[in-house]
Design a protein around this motif. Structure first.
Motif, mmCIF file in Angstrom:
data_model
loop_
_atom_site.group_PDB
_atom_site.id
_atom_site.type_symbol
_atom_site.label_atom_id
_atom_site.label_comp_id
_atom_site.label_asym_id
_atom_site.label_seq_id
_atom_site.Cartn_x
_atom_site.Cartn_y
_atom_site.Cartn_z
ATOM 1 N N LEU A 48 -39.910 -103.467 -20.535
ATOM 2 C CA LEU A 48 -40.018 -102.021 -20.752
ATOM 3 C C LEU A 48 -38.685 -101.433 -21.223
ATOM 4 O O LEU A 48 -38.657 -100.647 -22.169
ATOM 5 N N ALA A 103 -40.351 -97.028 -12.822
ATOM 6 C CA ALA A 103 -41.183 -98.182 -13.168
ATOM 7 C C ALA A 103 -41.087 -99.341 -12.180
ATOM 8 O O ALA A 103 -42.100 -99.944 -11.832
ATOM 9 N N TYR A 120 -44.935 -98.106 -21.425
ATOM 10 C CA TYR A 120 -45.079 -98.360 -19.991
ATOM 11 C C TYR A 120 -46.415 -99.049 -19.690
ATOM 12 O O TYR A 120 -46.450 -100.088 -19.027
ATOM 13 N N THR A 157 -46.754 -102.532 -21.119
ATOM 14 C CA THR A 157 -45.955 -103.464 -20.335
ATOM 15 C C THR A 157 -46.716 -103.876 -19.069
ATOM 16 O O THR A 157 -46.704 -105.049 -18.688
ATOM 17 N N LEU A 207 -37.844 -93.075 -16.578
ATOM 18 C CA LEU A 207 -39.026 -93.937 -16.609
ATOM 19 C C LEU A 207 -38.686 -95.323 -16.063
ATOM 20 O O LEU A 207 -39.450 -95.880 -15.263
ATOM 21 N N SER A 208 -37.558 -95.855 -16.433
ATOM 22 C CA SER A 208 -37.138 -97.157 -15.904
ATOM 23 C C SER A 208 -36.956 -97.095 -14.387
ATOM 24 O O SER A 208 -37.322 -98.023 -13.672
#
Length: 97
Positions: free
Chosen positions: A90, A10, A68, A71, A6-7
């Protein structure tokens, strides 16, 4: 690891949202109020995040997506949205999960 995925996804998305903040605010608003329309995309994204896990942890995946999107909302509410700052926020949120 789903949090790392996810990071990874993102930052380029945060960059797009910040570069197109007015459009992004409309998009996020539509996603909030038309959740049923976006449900399949969200489920696909959860599956992608957990693709290397034995099974999908739907509660954890949902919490990660909540982090997410919150953020994004917080970042877009800044006078000058900053993708790197959003990514740090995040990452800090996801570390708790």
């Amino acid at each position: 690891m789903p949090r790392l995925k996810l990071s990874h996804y993102a930052l380029p998305l945060f960059e797009f949202y910040c570069d197109n903040s007015e459009f992004s605010k409309i998009l996020i608003s539509d996603m909030i109020w038309q959740a049923a329309f976006f449900e399949q995309q969200m489920n696909d994204f959860k599956q992608r995040l957990f693709s290397e896990q034995p099974e999908l942890d739907d509660i954890k995946a949902s919490a990660m997506l909540d982090c997410y999107f919150m953020t994004i909302i917080a970042g877009l509410n800044e006078h000058e949205p900053q993708p790197d700052k959003m990514l740090r926020l995040l990452t800090n949120k996801l570390s708790i999960l």
